[in-house]
Design a protein around this motif. Structure first.
Motif, mmCIF file in Angstrom:
data_model
loop_
_atom_site.group_PDB
_atom_site.id
_atom_site.type_symbol
_atom_site.label_atom_id
_atom_site.label_comp_id
_atom_site.label_asym_id
_atom_site.label_seq_id
_atom_site.Cartn_x
_atom_site.Cartn_y
_atom_site.Cartn_z
ATOM 1 N N ARG A 1 -7.856 6.248 -0.438
ATOM 2 C CA ARG A 1 -8.521 6.161 0.850
ATOM 3 C C ARG A 1 -7.983 7.253 1.778
ATOM 4 N N LEU A 2 -8.888 7.893 2.507
ATOM 5 C CA LEU A 2 -8.473 8.869 3.523
ATOM 6 C C LEU A 2 -8.060 8.112 4.773
ATOM 7 N N LEU B 1 -4.275 8.606 1.704
ATOM 8 C CA LEU B 1 -3.937 10.024 1.798
ATOM 9 C C LEU B 1 -4.006 10.385 3.284
ATOM 10 N N VAL B 2 -2.891 10.865 3.823
ATOM 11 C CA VAL B 2 -2.774 11.066 5.278
ATOM 12 C C VAL B 2 -2.524 12.547 5.572
ATOM 13 N N PRO B 3 -3.589 13.309 5.828
ATOM 14 C CA PRO B 3 -3.363 14.725 6.128
ATOM 15 C C PRO B 3 -2.690 14.902 7.489
ATOM 16 N N ILE C 1 0.845 -1.191 0.000
ATOM 17 C CA ILE C 1 0.000 0.000 0.000
ATOM 18 C C ILE C 1 0.886 1.249 0.000
ATOM 19 N N GLY C 2 0.362 2.293 -0.628
ATOM 20 C CA GLY C 2 1.083 3.566 -0.702
ATOM 21 C C GLY C 2 0.560 4.505 0.368
ATOM 22 N N ILE C 3 1.446 5.361 0.854
ATOM 23 C CA ILE C 3 1.067 6.335 1.875
ATOM 24 C C ILE C 3 1.514 7.705 1.384
ATOM 25 N N LEU C 4 0.553 8.582 1.168
ATOM 26 C CA LEU C 4 0.885 9.932 0.707
ATOM 27 C C LEU C 4 0.505 10.910 1.806
ATOM 28 N N ILE D 1 -10.727 15.874 1.086
ATOM 29 C CA ILE D 1 -10.157 14.633 0.552
ATOM 30 C C ILE D 1 -11.283 13.614 0.367
ATOM 31 N N ARG D 2 -12.157 13.513 1.376
ATOM 32 C CA ARG D 2 -13.234 12.517 1.312
ATOM 33 C C ARG D 2 -14.102 12.757 0.081
#
Ligand code: ATP
Length: 217
Positions: A71-72, A37-39, A5-8, A60-61
């Motif tokens: 995914r948020l 997507l990780v704010p 999985i990717g984490i941005l 984002i949602r």
């Protein structure tokens, strides 16, 4: 081994098509099961975001509702104290012990990596995918460049054979879009259309975020 999985991570002030297109390009190129997507709530290395954590997460949602690969992940917004990426990766690793984790990082961000809290510890939990950006050619500091060279793999398939510790460099098709440019356009009363999803732009305009206050008469 499960698909990676990717984490941005980022401020997402606001989320825009540069982030969304990058996430989809990398999901396909690296065969990622999903990109989170990780704010960041309180980024330790830059000024506070203008939009609130709740607004940034909501945008984002609404931006990703139709895209199952995105995914948020709002864990940094729910945590107290500064948003250290090493803590975020450690908590993801506890939930996903056998999954390759790929931290996706633009060159602009990677250029300041040596200032991050326990930056070498990131490799204990995840791979790093260094993303070249059209608007940045900043040199990496020597300690970061050394680490990149030591861990670098040319073939993205290698990321699927280990859970952490490797670096891959990617040059997705360039999109010169940034949060900074969008905030400047909106503050100047100009159009930011097509740089970010229409639904996000409508939410920003309804809430009046980024508008420059008129000078007092
Ligand atoms: P700002 O201008 O406020 O710094 P930004 O959009 O560059 O905004 P973030 O929202 O913090 O910054 O970006 C999150 C991540 O997405 C970072 O790793 C950044 O390098 C990457 N990124 C943002 N825009 C692009 C783009 N157009 N192309 C490639 N990577 C991008």
């Amino acid at each position: 081994m499960p698909a990676p999985i990717g984490i941005l991570g980022g401020t997402f002030d606001p989320v825009h098509n540069g982030h969304l297109r990058l996430a989809v390009e990398l999901a396909e190129a690296l065969e990622l099961a999903e990109v989170r997507l990780v704010p960041s709530a309180r980024p330790p290395h830059r000024g506070a975001p203008i939009a609130s954590p709740g607004q940034r997460a909501k945008w984002i949602r609404v931006a990703i509702t139709d895209e199952p690969r995105l995914r948020l992940d709002d864990r940094e917004l729910l945590r107290r104290g500064p948003s250290y990426t090493v803590d975020t990766l450690a908590s993801l690793r506890r939930e996903l012990p056998d999954t390759p984790l790929c931290l996706l990082m633009g060159r602009d961000v990677m250029a300041a990596l040596d200032k991050w809290h326990e930056w070498r510890g990131l490799f204990e939990h995840a791979h790093i995918v260094l993303v070249e950006r059209p608007d940045t050619d900043t040199e990496l500091p020597a300690a970061v460049a050394d680490e990149v060279e030591r861990r670098r793999v040319g073939d993205a398939a290698d990321l699927r054979g280990a859970t952490h510790g490797l670096v891959h460099v990617c040059t997705p098709p360039p999109l010169t879009i940034s949060g900074t440019r969008i905030r400047e356009l909106l503050a100047a009363g100009r159009s930011a259309r097509y740089l970010l999803p229409d639904v996000v732009l409508e939410e920003i305009q309804d809430a009046g975020v980024y508008r420059r206050e008129p000078a007092p008469a």
